[in-house]
Design an enzyme around this catalytic site. Structure first.
Site, PDB file in Angstrom:
ATOM      1  N   LYS A 113      -0.321  -6.945 -15.302  1.00 14.52           N
ATOM      2  CA  LYS A 113      -0.987  -8.025 -14.560  1.00 14.52           C
ATOM      3  C   LYS A 113      -0.551  -9.399 -15.043  1.00 14.52           C
ATOM      4  O   LYS A 113      -0.433 -10.321 -14.257  1.00 14.52           O
ATOM      5  CB  LYS A 113      -2.514  -7.921 -14.720  1.00 14.52           C
ATOM      6  CG  LYS A 113      -3.168  -7.071 -13.657  1.00 14.52           C
ATOM      7  CD  LYS A 113      -4.646  -7.384 -13.519  1.00 14.52           C
ATOM      8  CE  LYS A 113      -5.273  -6.485 -12.469  1.00 14.52           C
ATOM      9  NZ  LYS A 113      -6.723  -6.508 -12.479  1.00 14.52           N
ATOM     10  N   LYS A 196       2.072  -0.552  -6.704  1.00 16.45           N
ATOM     11  CA  LYS A 196       0.930   0.181  -6.159  1.00 16.45           C
ATOM     12  C   LYS A 196       0.233  -0.642  -5.066  1.00 16.45           C
ATOM     13  O   LYS A 196       0.238  -1.873  -5.110  1.00 16.45           O
ATOM     14  CB  LYS A 196      -0.038   0.624  -7.271  1.00 16.45           C
ATOM     15  CG  LYS A 196      -1.036  -0.379  -7.715  1.00 16.45           C
ATOM     16  CD  LYS A 196      -2.103   0.208  -8.638  1.00 16.45           C
ATOM     17  CE  LYS A 196      -2.960  -0.945  -9.138  1.00 16.45           C
ATOM     18  NZ  LYS A 196      -4.062  -0.612  -9.963  1.00 16.45           N
ATOM     19  N   LYS A 199      -5.752  -4.200  -3.341  1.00 18.70           N
ATOM     20  CA  LYS A 199      -6.506  -5.114  -2.487  1.00 18.70           C
ATOM     21  C   LYS A 199      -6.268  -6.561  -2.880  1.00 18.70           C
ATOM     22  O   LYS A 199      -6.602  -7.459  -2.128  1.00 18.70           O
ATOM     23  CB  LYS A 199      -7.995  -4.757  -2.454  1.00 18.70           C
ATOM     24  CG  LYS A 199      -8.707  -4.737  -3.790  1.00 18.70           C
ATOM     25  CD  LYS A 199     -10.195  -4.457  -3.561  1.00 18.70           C
ATOM     26  CE  LYS A 199     -10.721  -3.278  -4.338  1.00 18.70           C
ATOM     27  NZ  LYS A 199     -10.697  -3.444  -5.798  1.00 18.70           N
TER      28      LYS A 199
END
Ligand code: AMP
Ligand code: TRP
Length: 333
Positions: A113, A196, A199
């Site tokens: 991230k 991946k 959302k």
């Protein structure tokens, strides 16, 4: 023997997408017949990265509606938002003091991230896995259904439980067992088969939201990245073709079959035929959920009442457990 407890969570940081459904939500629905289940909208986890407050409120309600529409039974089981039950924050802090920095430095999700820009992320994001361990262990839950990406966090949960028990000389926390689906544990982006589906991806074309209508689903699948080869005979031949593999996996998961079986039917065919078939199964699964979600969202009072009731029951389970932990640690009670 008392029924074993399942705990799982989802971040209300957007509208749930197809990966959430196949990797998590549909298994939650099935587990309800075997376990006593707690399902949590982890709003405290969501704010580890910036969330617009109005949107966070909106997404929390939308996700509640999506879970109910997908078949979560909030009467028999417990559906609530994390911040409404203080036990999570209380135990999360204690776990911040158990986990070693070295353990957190190994977390691949944090590394993925933050990339090279680590210094600019919140300290909450860094200790995110400690709060996740607290979510589960505040209820002494033993079974945790998640997608593949959360496996490492559950290993850390077990390390935390073990170190706590060892440091305080108790046998208080159980070990947890991850329940990872055999197929579709990792659905990939429609635009890039190596990333991946998420959302929080900036491109809405990369995912199918559970609230997308039939036309939107049709368009997104038509635009999904593929290659020019026809579908192969054997799954091994998909290894170097991540986008093709992803679409075949989605089809297999939605029709409850194997990749092998899908290839038996579609081998030698081009993507236009396959995408048409895929579109149909996606629409058949998702549109009833989308419509029911929309209906539920018209009754916000009902959704808020469902969450409030869930939080009350969750609190009744977690509060005595966390109070006991605080006693073990040496806090005055
Ligand atoms: P999150 O969206 O990160 O809050 O994840 C909620 C649940 O959905 C977790 O159990 C994840 O493992 C699962 N999940 C999220 N994205 C995917 C994906 N692309 N494929 C499979 N499972 C996923
Ligand atoms: N970290 C999980 C995710 O992003 C969400 C989550 C928070 C969770 N707490 C949890 C999942 C406890 C399972 C159990 O997917």
């Amino acid at each position: 023997m008392p029924m074993q407890r399942v705990f799982s969570g989802i971040q209300p940081s957007g509208v749930p997408q197809l990966g959430n459904y196949l990797g998590a939500i549909r298994h939650w629905v099935q587990l309800q017949s075997e376990y006593m289940c707690l399902f949590c909208l982890v709003d405290m986890h969501a704010i580890t990265v910036w969330q617009n407050p109005e949107e966070l409120r909106h997404h929390t309600l939308t996700q509640t509606a999506v879970l109910l529409a997908s078949g979560i039974d909030a009467q028999k089981h417990i559906l609530f938002n994390q911040s409404a039950v203080y036990a999570h924050a209380r135990l999360g802090w204690i776990f911040n003091c158990i986990t070693r920095l070295g353990w957190l430095n190994r977390m691949t999700q944090f590394k993925d991230k933050t990339g090279k820009d680590r210094e600019n992320y919140s300290s909450g994001l860094y200790v995110y896995p400690n709060l996740m361990a607290a979510d589960i262990l505040a209820y002494k839950a033993t079974h945790v259904p998640v997608g593949e990406d959360q496996k490492q966090h559950l290993e850390l949960t077990n390390d935390i439980a073990q170190k706590f028990n060892h440091d305080y000389g108790v046998t208080f926390f159980p070990q947890v067992t991850p329940l990872i689906p055999p197929t579709a544990a990792r659905i990939m982006s429609l635009r890039d088969g190596t990333k991946k589906m998420s959302k929080s991806d900036p491109s809405s074309q990369s995912r199918i939201d559970l609230t997308d209508d039939a036309d939107t689903i049709r368009l997104k699948i038509r635009r999904a990245k593929t290659d020019t080869e026809p579908l192969p005979t054997h799954p091994d031949e998909l290894t170097e073709r991540p986008e093709a593999k992803n679409l075949v996996s989605i089809y297999a998961a939605l029709t409850n079959t194997t990749i092998n079986h899908v290839l038996e039917t579609y081998q030698g065919q081009g993507f236009s035929t396959f995408k048409t078939a895929l579109t149909e199964v996606v629409i058949n699964t998702l549109t009833p959920i989308g419509q029911e979600t929309e209906r539920l969202l018209n009754d916000k009072t009902y959704l808020l009442e469902t969450l409030r009731n869930g939080a009350e029951r969750a609190n009744a389970l977690a509060d005595p457990i966390v109070s006991e932990v605080e006693k073990i640690v040496g806090f005055l009670s």
